[in-house]
Enzyme design. Structure first.
Site, PDB file in Angstrom:
ATOM      1  N   ASP A  27      36.984  35.679  41.832  1.00 38.91           N
ATOM      2  CA  ASP A  27      38.409  35.966  41.819  1.00 38.91           C
ATOM      3  C   ASP A  27      39.042  34.940  42.767  1.00 38.91           C
ATOM      4  OD1 ASP A  27      40.894  37.388  41.477  1.00 38.91           O
ATOM      5  OD2 ASP A  27      40.538  38.326  43.433  1.00 38.91           O
ATOM      6  N   ASP A  29      42.851  35.008  44.618  1.00 43.18           N
ATOM      7  CA  ASP A  29      43.611  35.474  45.775  1.00 43.18           C
ATOM      8  C   ASP A  29      42.857  36.572  46.508  1.00 43.18           C
ATOM      9  OD1 ASP A  29      45.696  35.393  47.540  1.00 43.18           O
ATOM     10  OD2 ASP A  29      47.108  36.519  46.303  1.00 43.18           O
TER      11      ASP A  29
END
Length: 308
Positions: A27, A29
């Site tokens: 992922d 952020d």
């Protein structure tokens, strides 16, 4: 923590886990950056994983950037990344609409961003709806707004111009256009910011349309396995030799569980070890899917094993 899951990844175990995988999904952020600041050591981890022969991919529910925009951001932060390695929901939604819905050459009503428009156009799908939607003062017959007869689907992503007008237009397409499909990028309801702040996420907009339409959308983003399938189909990723790294239990770790991947929670973002422990102790089968195999304080904890 009790049980074999949610083990702290440290020491010799790091190398053992990395040796057991060929591909790593990150992922973005809260994992490799926070806002506009790279997580210290993250770029070294990514670049060293690649140098060691691992396939590295970036999977994000953010639909406001194209793959090209993501690579530009990563390059500025020192990450070695290519467009082909980036799987955001703008791109994955376009692939879903093209390959699963067979809408190439067709048109959709898009509640979303310019990035979504661009990714749709790149695969031959036209859109109407991006930007502000103003109905003139004389037009108060909400049930009879102008609809484009060519529209085959309503697609909902993050849209800073979301309004009652757009909500209503989406509803009218869904109830008036025969066979109109309904697709959402993701169900994240809140986007956490620095300092404990947050803003509403795409899930809020999607739920509004679903509530009005009395119908559930097909979602593309994490934790839906389509996100992983998108990567696997293009790069031949073996789920049994793949590690998912994320900061959210309900999206990243659940995606890994749904797809049979090894899972690693990093504590630089949203979820905590306490959150995972609560899921583990709950006795609820669905919540067990949000318990990671391993956790680290930061992905920088992987550096010593990669540096040899």
């Amino acid at each position: 923590m009790s049980g074999s899951k949610c083990t702290r990844l440290t020491g010799a175990l790091v190398k053992s886990v990395l040796d057991s995988v060929d591909s790593v999904l990150f992922d973005c952020d809260g994992v490799i950056w926070r806002g506009d600041q790279a997580i210290p050591g993250a770029s070294q981890v990514i670049n060293l994983l690649k140098e060691s022969g691992k396939k590295v991919f970036f999977v994000t529910n953010n639909s406001t950037k194209t793959r090209k925009m993501y690579v530009e951001k990563m390059t500025l932060m020192g990450f070695n990344a290519t467009e082909e390695e980036v799987f955001g929901t703008a791109y994955c939604s376009a692939m879903y609409l093209k390959n699963e819905c067979k809408l190439e050459g067709k048109k959709v009503y898009l509640i979303g961003s310019n990035a979504m428009r661009d990714e749709l156009q790149a695969v031959g799908i036209q859109q109407t709806g991006v930007g502000e939607d103003h109905i003139s003062g004389k037009q108060k017959d909400w049930a009879n707004v102008d609809l484009n007869p060519e529209v085959k689907a309503v697609v909902v992503g993050f849209d800073e111009h979301f309004s009652y007008t757009k909500l209503n237009r989406a509803l009218q397409y869904l109830i008036q256009q025969p066979g109109c499909l309904f697709v959402g990028t993701n169900r994240d309801t809140r986007l956490p910011l620095e300092g404990g702040k947050a803003v509403p996420g795409t899930g809020c907009l999607l739920q509004a349309v679903e509530t009005a339409a009395q119908r559930q959308a097909q979602t593309v983003g994490k934790p839906n396995r389509y996100m992983f399938d998108c990567v696997a189909s293009q790069f031949g990723v073996d789920p049994g030799r793949c590690l998912m790294v994320g900061d959210r239990l309900d999206t990243d770790i659940m995606l890994g569980s749904n797809c049979g991947l090894k899972t690693l929670l990093t504590l630089t973002g949203v979820s905590t070890v306490e959150d995972a422990e609560a899921h583990q102790k709950s006795g609820c089968a669905e919540r067990q899917g949000m318990v990671p195999d391993y956790y680290v304080e930061s992905i920088a904890d992987l550096l010593p094993a990669l540096q040899g």
